[in-house]
Write a protein that holds these residues in place. Structure first.
Motif, PDB file in Angstrom:
ATOM      1  N   HIS A   1      47.220  36.819  52.178  1.00 41.89           N
ATOM      2  CA  HIS A   1      46.776  36.818  50.790  1.00 41.89           C
ATOM      3  C   HIS A   1      45.743  35.743  50.473  1.00 41.89           C
ATOM      4  O   HIS A   1      45.475  35.475  49.298  1.00 41.89           O
ATOM      5  CB  HIS A   1      47.979  36.703  49.849  1.00 41.89           C
ATOM      6  CG  HIS A   1      48.743  37.988  49.713  1.00 41.89           C
ATOM      7  ND1 HIS A   1      49.514  38.502  50.735  1.00 41.89           N
ATOM      8  CD2 HIS A   1      48.840  38.876  48.692  1.00 41.89           C
ATOM      9  CE1 HIS A   1      50.070  39.641  50.335  1.00 41.89           C
ATOM     10  NE2 HIS A   1      49.677  39.887  49.107  1.00 41.89           N
ATOM     11  N   SER A   2      45.174  35.127  51.499  1.00 38.09           N
ATOM     12  CA  SER A   2      43.940  34.374  51.257  1.00 38.09           C
ATOM     13  C   SER A   2      42.790  35.376  51.280  1.00 38.09           C
ATOM     14  O   SER A   2      42.903  36.454  51.882  1.00 38.09           O
ATOM     15  CB  SER A   2      43.733  33.310  52.331  1.00 38.09           C
ATOM     16  OG  SER A   2      43.492  33.910  53.599  1.00 38.09           O
ATOM     17  N   LEU A   3      41.695  35.036  50.647  1.00 40.74           N
ATOM     18  CA  LEU A   3      40.546  35.941  50.644  1.00 40.74           C
ATOM     19  C   LEU A   3      40.022  36.137  52.067  1.00 40.74           C
ATOM     20  O   LEU A   3      39.681  37.260  52.464  1.00 40.74           O
ATOM     21  CB  LEU A   3      39.442  35.398  49.738  1.00 40.74           C
ATOM     22  CG  LEU A   3      38.200  36.280  49.577  1.00 40.74           C
ATOM     23  CD1 LEU A   3      38.576  37.665  49.063  1.00 40.74           C
ATOM     24  CD2 LEU A   3      37.201  35.610  48.639  1.00 40.74           C
ATOM     25  N   LEU A   4      39.990  35.059  52.840  1.00 40.16           N
ATOM     26  CA  LEU A   4      39.552  35.167  54.232  1.00 40.16           C
ATOM     27  C   LEU A   4      40.507  36.041  55.032  1.00 40.16           C
ATOM     28  O   LEU A   4      40.077  36.915  55.803  1.00 40.16           O
ATOM     29  CB  LEU A   4      39.458  33.779  54.859  1.00 40.16           C
ATOM     30  CG  LEU A   4      39.107  33.741  56.360  1.00 40.16           C
ATOM     31  CD1 LEU A   4      37.753  34.381  56.611  1.00 40.16           C
ATOM     32  CD2 LEU A   4      39.148  32.306  56.876  1.00 40.16           C
ATOM     33  N   GLY A   5      41.806  35.809  54.872  1.00 35.63           N
ATOM     34  CA  GLY A   5      42.788  36.617  55.589  1.00 35.63           C
ATOM     35  C   GLY A   5      42.678  38.087  55.231  1.00 35.63           C
ATOM     36  O   GLY A   5      42.707  38.963  56.109  1.00 35.63           O
ATOM     37  N   THR A   6      42.540  38.378  53.943  1.00 40.83           N
ATOM     38  CA  THR A   6      42.395  39.764  53.502  1.00 40.83           C
ATOM     39  C   THR A   6      41.148  40.391  54.103  1.00 40.83           C
ATOM     40  O   THR A   6      41.164  41.555  54.525  1.00 40.83           O
ATOM     41  CB  THR A   6      42.346  39.836  51.968  1.00 40.83           C
ATOM     42  OG1 THR A   6      43.529  39.259  51.419  1.00 40.83           O
ATOM     43  CG2 THR A   6      42.239  41.280  51.494  1.00 40.83           C
ATOM     44  N   ALA A   7      40.054  39.636  54.158  1.00 41.21           N
ATOM     45  CA  ALA A   7      38.808  40.145  54.726  1.00 41.21           C
ATOM     46  C   ALA A   7      38.968  40.482  56.204  1.00 41.21           C
ATOM     47  O   ALA A   7      38.419  41.481  56.694  1.00 41.21           O
ATOM     48  CB  ALA A   7      37.688  39.131  54.532  1.00 41.21           C
TER      49      ALA A   7
END
Length: 224
Positions: free
Chosen positions: A68-74
């Motif tokens: 649920h970090s933006l980087l992780g989601t990406a």
């Protein structure tokens, strides 16, 4: 947000005959939650029950940097896009599926208390609409039912399967909102979430394999 995450899946499925089928897009819509609850079972990501977390949802999601970090989601979005491109031989569909995965972060940012990070760091974001049920509830219903109606309008097929899917989604959301709150974050809770995702995905697969896109002139074309 629960069923609201499926709104981008319905909308994406309605775009084009080259769109992935609805089952694939339902997986995309909740992919990072699939990951979160699986990682929570392994003790990698963490949550706890806290009645004071928000008005609507008693969960303190205090450690979820990989999903649920933006980087992780990406990263999840990129991997899923590659899978769709390779196995469905559909570049357009892969890109579309990636955007559906990414939509999860944005929708959670709207509803969560500040627990959404950019890259897993200490600074967290979230507008906290879960503290305002009078806004969060109508918003979730509006985007879900609106996207569902667009999907049904842009496709052709038996009306029964999509209505059953919508009914199950609304029933699950009602239980989520008005059912008894969990008292502990444990394996049973994580398994319950994964089972709910599996049920909705199977129903979406069924719907997607029974509907076809409407082309100009009223002709129908199957999705990829």
């Amino acid at each position: 947000m629960f069923i609201g995450h499926f709104a981008p899946a319905f909308a994406a499925a309605a775009i084009s005959p080259r769109s992935p089928r609805l089952g694939t897009l339902f997986v995309a819509a909740q992919l990072v939650d699939w990951g979160f609850f699986a990682l929570a079972m392994a003790g990698v990501e963490k949550m706890r029950v806290d009645p004071d977390a928000t008005v609507m949802v008693p969960f303190d999601l205090y450690h979820m940097p990989f999903t649920h970090s933006l980087l992780g989601t990406a990263i999840w979005a990129a991997v899923f896009a590659i899978i769709v491109m390779v196995f469905q031989r559909n570049f357009f569909g892969g890109v579309l599926a990636a955007f559906v995965v990414l939509s999860h972060w944005l929708l959670d940012w709207l509803t969560h208390a500040p627990d959404m990070t950019i890259a897993g760091g200490p600074k967290a974001y979230g507008l906290g609409l879960w503290n305002f049920p009078q806004i969060a509830m109508p918003l979730e219903l509006l985007i879900t039912i609106g996207a569902f109606m667009i999907y049904v309008k842009r496709t052709r097929g038996p009306v029964g399967p999509p209505l059953i899917l919508l009914g199950v989604l609304l029933l699950m959301q009602a239980v989520n909102w008005f059912g008894p709150a969990p008292t502990e974050a444990n394996m049973a809770l994580y398994a319950q979430a994964l089972i709910a995702f599996a049920v909705t995905t199977v129903l979406a697969w069924w719907v997607g394999h029974n509907r076809w896109h409407i082309r100009r002139g009223g002709l129908a074309a199957p999705s990829e």
